[in-house]
Structure formats: C-alpha cells, structure tokens
Design an enzyme around this catalytic site. Structure first.
Site, short mmCIF file in Angstrom:
data_model
loop_
_atom_site.label_atom_id
_atom_site.label_comp_id
_atom_site.label_asym_id
_atom_site.label_seq_id
_atom_site.Cartn_x
_atom_site.Cartn_y
_atom_site.Cartn_z
N LYS A 38 0.82 -1.22 0.00
CA LYS A 38 0.00 0.00 0.00
C LYS A 38 0.86 1.26 0.00
O LYS A 38 0.61 2.19 -0.78
CB LYS A 38 -0.95 -0.04 1.20
CG LYS A 38 -1.83 1.18 1.38
CD LYS A 38 -3.01 0.89 2.28
CE LYS A 38 -2.62 0.21 3.57
NZ LYS A 38 -1.82 1.09 4.46
N THR A 88 4.00 1.50 -0.88
CA THR A 88 4.74 1.51 -2.14
C THR A 88 3.89 2.09 -3.26
O THR A 88 4.36 2.89 -4.08
CB THR A 88 5.19 0.07 -2.50
OG1 THR A 88 5.94 -0.47 -1.41
CG2 THR A 88 6.03 0.04 -3.75
N ARG A 114 2.42 8.28 6.93
CA ARG A 114 2.71 8.30 8.37
C ARG A 114 4.19 8.06 8.65
O ARG A 114 4.92 7.54 7.81
CB ARG A 114 1.90 7.19 9.08
CG ARG A 114 0.42 7.41 9.09
CD ARG A 114 -0.30 6.25 9.74
NE ARG A 114 -0.18 5.02 8.96
CZ ARG A 114 -0.52 3.82 9.39
NH1 ARG A 114 -0.99 3.66 10.61
NH2 ARG A 114 -0.38 2.76 8.62
N LYS A 162 7.83 -6.10 11.68
CA LYS A 162 7.30 -5.47 10.47
C LYS A 162 8.41 -4.90 9.59
O LYS A 162 8.32 -4.92 8.37
CB LYS A 162 6.31 -4.37 10.85
CG LYS A 162 5.57 -3.77 9.67
CD LYS A 162 4.59 -2.70 10.13
CE LYS A 162 3.91 -2.04 8.95
NZ LYS A 162 3.05 -0.92 9.33
N ALA A 208 -3.22 1.91 13.49
CA ALA A 208 -4.34 1.82 12.55
C ALA A 208 -5.48 0.94 13.06
O ALA A 208 -6.61 1.09 12.63
CB ALA A 208 -3.84 1.30 11.21
N PHE A 267 -3.80 -0.24 7.14
CA PHE A 267 -4.33 -1.60 6.93
C PHE A 267 -5.35 -1.66 5.80
O PHE A 267 -5.28 -0.89 4.85
CB PHE A 267 -4.90 -2.16 8.24
CG PHE A 267 -3.86 -2.38 9.30
CD1 PHE A 267 -2.66 -3.01 9.00
CD2 PHE A 267 -4.06 -1.97 10.60
CE1 PHE A 267 -1.68 -3.22 9.98
CE2 PHE A 267 -3.10 -2.17 11.58
CZ PHE A 267 -1.91 -2.80 11.26
N PHE A 309 3.95 -8.52 -8.84
CA PHE A 309 5.08 -9.33 -8.38
C PHE A 309 5.59 -10.15 -9.56
O PHE A 309 4.81 -10.52 -10.45
CB PHE A 309 4.66 -10.28 -7.25
CG PHE A 309 4.59 -9.62 -5.89
CD1 PHE A 309 5.52 -9.92 -4.90
CD2 PHE A 309 3.58 -8.71 -5.58
CE1 PHE A 309 5.46 -9.33 -3.65
CE2 PHE A 309 3.52 -8.12 -4.33
CZ PHE A 309 4.46 -8.43 -3.36
N TRP A 346 7.12 -0.81 -8.36
CA TRP A 346 8.20 -1.35 -7.54
C TRP A 346 9.45 -1.55 -8.38
O TRP A 346 10.56 -1.23 -7.96
CB TRP A 346 7.77 -2.68 -6.90
CG TRP A 346 8.74 -3.20 -5.89
CD1 TRP A 346 8.73 -2.98 -4.54
CD2 TRP A 346 9.90 -4.02 -6.14
NE1 TRP A 346 9.80 -3.61 -3.93
CE2 TRP A 346 10.53 -4.25 -4.89
CE3 TRP A 346 10.46 -4.58 -7.28
CZ2 TRP A 346 11.68 -5.02 -4.77
CZ3 TRP A 346 11.62 -5.35 -7.17
CH2 TRP A 346 12.22 -5.56 -5.90
#
Length: 555
Positions: free
Chosen positions: A70, A72, A93, A104, A272, A300, A380, A408
């Site tokens: 998200k 990214t 954030r 994480k 979140a 999230f 991906f 990405w």
C-alpha cells in the site's frame, strides 16, 4: 537490487529544492540535515487562503503475509502523477520503532517507489515520536504527583484511566504496579504502558488543526474519575500548557522526498487498528494548499483504514477525497483463496478467482461512501498473465477497473496508466464523498452501522455495562463523536484467521473507551493489544552497523 540498496543509491536533492517545487521559501523550512525539514507554522498559516488541490486516498484489501504494498503504491502514484505533468505530493505516516525492531520492518515504500532518507525515517527521524512520548508521560507524572501532594481534584486512584507509553514493543510493561517503596513514593496502584502510537496524544496531534486546537484537545484528555464518577481532565492537572510546549515543533509537518525527488510529507503515526491510522491533518491540509494532487494512505485494509479515514479524519477536518485507489496483489488473492504462503509462486487462477471475494467486498464498501474506486494490482514477478486477467475480469464485473502497476520495479514509468486513470476520475467528478453515518446517530448505532455495513456482521454483542457506558457518554455531551473500531486488521471478523469475505458472524465489543481529546469513542472488539510484544526472533537481532558505517537489517 534490494530496497535498502536502492535507497542508498538515491540521488537526493537538498530539501530546499524539494520545498521550491511546492513554492515553500527556504526561510520557512527548518532543516534537519540536508534531506529533511519541518515546514514552519507561519508558512502554513500563510497558505490557508489557497485553493485546495485534489485528495486521493490509497487503501487496500485486508493485509496478508503475502504483502500488498500500500505504501509503495502511494509513493509510486505520487511519482506517477508528477511524471504525467501534475504537481503532486505524497502524505504518509511516520514509522514506529516498535514494529521496526519487532517483525514489520521499515515503512517507507519499496523498490523504486520509496521515500528517503529511509534509515532516518524508520529511526529517530525529526524526533516527533520522542516528543509525543515525553508529553504523554509528563501528564502521567503530573497526575501521580498531584495525587501525592494532597489530591486536590479528589482523583479516585482505582479509576485512573491514563497509562504511560514508550515507543517499543515490550510485553513486560503491559500491566505493572507503580508507586512501590513506601510513603515517599506515593500510593501503590496497578498501571501499565501502551506503545506510543496508541497514545491519545498521538491521535490528538494528528487531528489538531493548529497549536491552539492542540492545547484545547490536550486539556480535554480524561485522566481519571472521582468517587462520584465525574471526569478529571488534563487541564484540571494543569499539564496542557507544558505538553503543548513539548509538542510545538512536533506539530510542524516533515518534508522529505521520493527517489524521484518529488515532495513527500511524513507526519504522525497513530495505530491503525487501535486509533484512526492516518497521517496528520495539518500535513494533509498543508499539502492540499501547495500541490494540485495529494496522495495519502490509510492504515491496513479498507474495512479499518479507509472507514476511519472517511468517518473520523475527513469528518473532523472537512476533507473531501475525490478518488480512491484500492491496492491488491495476485499473491494476496491466492492466500484469500486458500493457498499456503509457500505455494504462492505457483500459478493458481482458481484460487485467485476465489480470493477475489475479499476484493469485491472492499469495492462494495468504498462505494457506500460515495466513492468510485479503482483497483491497483501491485505486480510481483511471479504473477502470470492469466492470474492478472482473472482479477481484471472480476473487478470489471464489479463496475470498476483494475490496472496492473509495476512501480516497484520501474518507478513512475510503471504506474503512469494508473495516474492517468486517477486524473480521469477526478476530472470527471465521478465521486461524491459522504460519511457512512450522521453525527446524531447514537454511539451504539454507529458501532452497529459499521459492523453490519462494513464487516457484514449479523449482530453486535455488547453487555449492558458497555451499552450503559455509551448512554452515559451521550448524556455527558459526547454522543456526536465518531467511533473508532479497534479490531484485527486481518479479517472482516474479529478472528484473524477468517480470510475472504465471511458472513454469518457477530461482532463482540468487549470494552469502550472515551478519547475526549482526540474526539472519538474507541470500541475494542476481540483481542487487541495496545502494547505489542516482540516475536520469538525480533528484527532487532539482525540490525547492526556494518564495516562501512551503514545500517544493515532495518529494511
């Protein structure tokens, strides 16, 4: 190249050049080194008469171990909009130290869609979280001190509602006994710590419009209750002024840059699933005054993050988003379709189709806010054409569109199509934002509305103590506040193992809390930790400074 290698190879520009892209004069940037700065309060006041730019929200399906990307996508879309000639800024954030050293890792995007300086952002950055921790704990210290020196406010020490915080995962501090050691140390009582991002002070900083609003909200914090159950406020302890002093600089939003040297505001970071999970109002509103397009994200999945962004942040700040991007991945669809993590690299179109139920529900939910979502398929290398086509076909059947994004790997070049589609949605005025519920709906009614319409629960389970507490708050004048649902991020239910789009479940509310300063009621559903613990093998074990003086293992 890995994310960290890409970040280290970044050709960063002096932060003054980034500010110039938005028309921010050098004298209104408070630099922290060469590549990050705070934007002055005076400058923020000076641009309030400017016309607002267009606000775009990036949200996602429920997170899975497969990864969604998200942040990214948020960063990539900001770069993509700039690449097609739009004056765009990103708003995200700040990262908490707890998750960074837990499991994480970093929170600055990935690949060629990152915000830099990555190491600084994931560590001490400009000291905002330290200031919030200090301000929070100042009030805790002054409360205990007030009780020690005679307790003029007649605080019932059995009804203290204010815990201490630290920005680290530490399960040993969840429940403690403090003031031990005899008369000189005060009255022994049970207490505990939360993580800093769960602090009401964090939520307040992220919702306050300016320093005056910040001080008023801090004064509204309820620290405990008297024997007659009347609330004792922060202002009664006379801590609000000093807390504001500690937070003065932290209130100023931080300006940094993407890998493509586009402006990014990184400011605030409430939990979140416990709090509202959005970057600060002051950062978002400032960005809207100096950029034509502002891309921000919610925490999230859309059931938690987008709902709170719409019903809490937008409601309180008067924001009107004009487009919503919903991030999904082929891998996550397969996990929602029942595929184990170890098998995600194998093509499985049937599992993708099955897992799309989760995506479909988020699309339906976003439309309930008057928004017209577009789906970003974060690519991906293991994705196959057939799997991507299955998602696109499903989304088309839902009346929306899904765009394959390769930011990405390719940066802005890989997300231009999505940027162009977003501009089309904005310029066509396809969205007409409205919150899910009205202010005058009862507090329990608001909880029910979210539970039934967003989570698809059959019923809200809450005992009479909780219902009576909500009615009591309504009688005290808090009935018009929005509700902040504290729930697992992994499922529409309170069971983190139930993926997909489950039905036939109830929503148990085990506790409600009044965050009077932040301006919302927290409904705690299921098992939610306000102080996380470290995993068996924390990330911290692999973080170190290498022979070149660089930080390894952070990202």
């Amino acid at each position: 190249m890995s994310d960290i290698e890409i970040a280290r190879a970044a050709n960063k520009k002096p932060i003054q050049e980034i500010g110039q892209k938005l028309g921010i004069p050098n004298e209104h940037l408070l630099p922290f080194g060469h590549d990050k700065a705070k934007v002055s309060e005076d400058y923020i006041k000076s641009v309030q008469g400017n016309k607002n730019g267009h606000l775009i929200l990036v949200t996602a399906i429920n997170p899975t171990p497969a990864g969604e990307g998200k942040t990214t996508t948020t960063v990539g879309l900001g770069d993509g909009l700039n690449a097609i000639g739009k004056k765009a800024a990103v708003c995200i954030r700040e990262a908490s130290l707890g998750p960074c050293f837990g499991m994480k890792g970093g929170a600055a995007g990935g690949g060629y869609a990152q915000v830099v300086p990555m190491e600084d952002m994931n560590l001490h950055f400009t000291g905002d979280f330290h200031a919030i921790t200090s301000a929070h704990n100042l009030l805790a210290a002054m409360l205990d001190n007030h009780i020690y020196w005679g307790n003029e406010q007649e605080v019932d020490i059995r009804r203290i509602a204010y815990r201490r915080v630290m920005d680290m995962n530490d399960r040993a501090l969840r429940e403690i006994v403090c003031n031990l050691g005899g008369v000189a140390n005060g009255f022994p009582r049970e207490a505990g710590f939360d993580i800093t991002v769960a602090s009401e002070v964090m939520a307040i900083l992220c919702l306050a419009n300016d320093l005056a609003d910040l001080e008023k909200r801090l004064g509204d914090i309820i620290v405990g209750y008297r024997r007659d159950k009347t609330p004792v406020y922060c202002r009664d302890i006379k801590a609000d002024g000093a807390m504001t002093v500690l937070l003065q600089q932290a209130m100023q939003p931080n300006l940094v840059q993407t890998l493509e040297n586009n402006p990014a505001f990184v400011h605030g970071g409430p939990f979140a699933n416990i709090a509202h999970g959005c970057n600060s109002v002051v950062a978002t509103t400032t960005a809207l005054k100096v950029a034509d397009y502002v891309v921000t994200e919610a925490g999230f999945g859309a059931d938690l993050g987008a709902e709170k962004f719409f019903d809490i942040k937008c409601r309180k700040a008067g924001l009107k988003p004009e487009a919503v991007v919903l991030v999904a991945t082929v891998r996550a669809m397969k996990m929602n379709g029942g595929v184990a993590k170890g098998d995600l690299n194998n093509e499985n179109v049937d599992a993708v189709k099955k897992g799309c139920a989760n995506l479909g529900r988020h699309i339906e939910n976003i439309k309930k806010f008057g928004m017209h979502p577009i789906v970003a398929i974060n690519h991906f290398v293991s994705d196959t054409d057939a799997e991507v086509a299955a998602i696109q076909e499903f989304v088309s059947g839902e009346g929306s569109e899904a765009v394959l994004c390769k930011h990405w790997a390719k940066g802005s070049e890989g997300i231009k199509e999505l940027a162009e589609k977003v501009v089309e949605i904005v310029e066509a005025g396809k969205s007409d934002f409205k919150p899910l519920y009205e202010d005058d709906l009862s507090l329990f009614g608001k909880i029910e509305k979210i539970a039934k319409e967003i989570y698809r629960a059959d019923e809200v389970i809450a005992d009479s103590k909780i219902r009576n507490q909500l009615k009591e708050w309504e009688e005290q004048g808090y009935g018009n506040l929005p509700v902040c649902m504290a729930k697992t991020q992994y499922s529409f239910t309170t069971d983190p193992t139930r993926r997909g789009a489950p039905t036939g479940h109830d929503l148990p509310v085990r506790e409600v809390r009044l965050s009077a300063g932040a301006g919302f009621i927290v409904a705690i559903c299921g098992e939610i930790m306000t102080m996380p613990g470290l995993p068996k093998v924390p990330s911290a074990e692999n973080i170190r400074i290498n022979e070149a003086g660089q930080i390894d293992g952070l990202f």
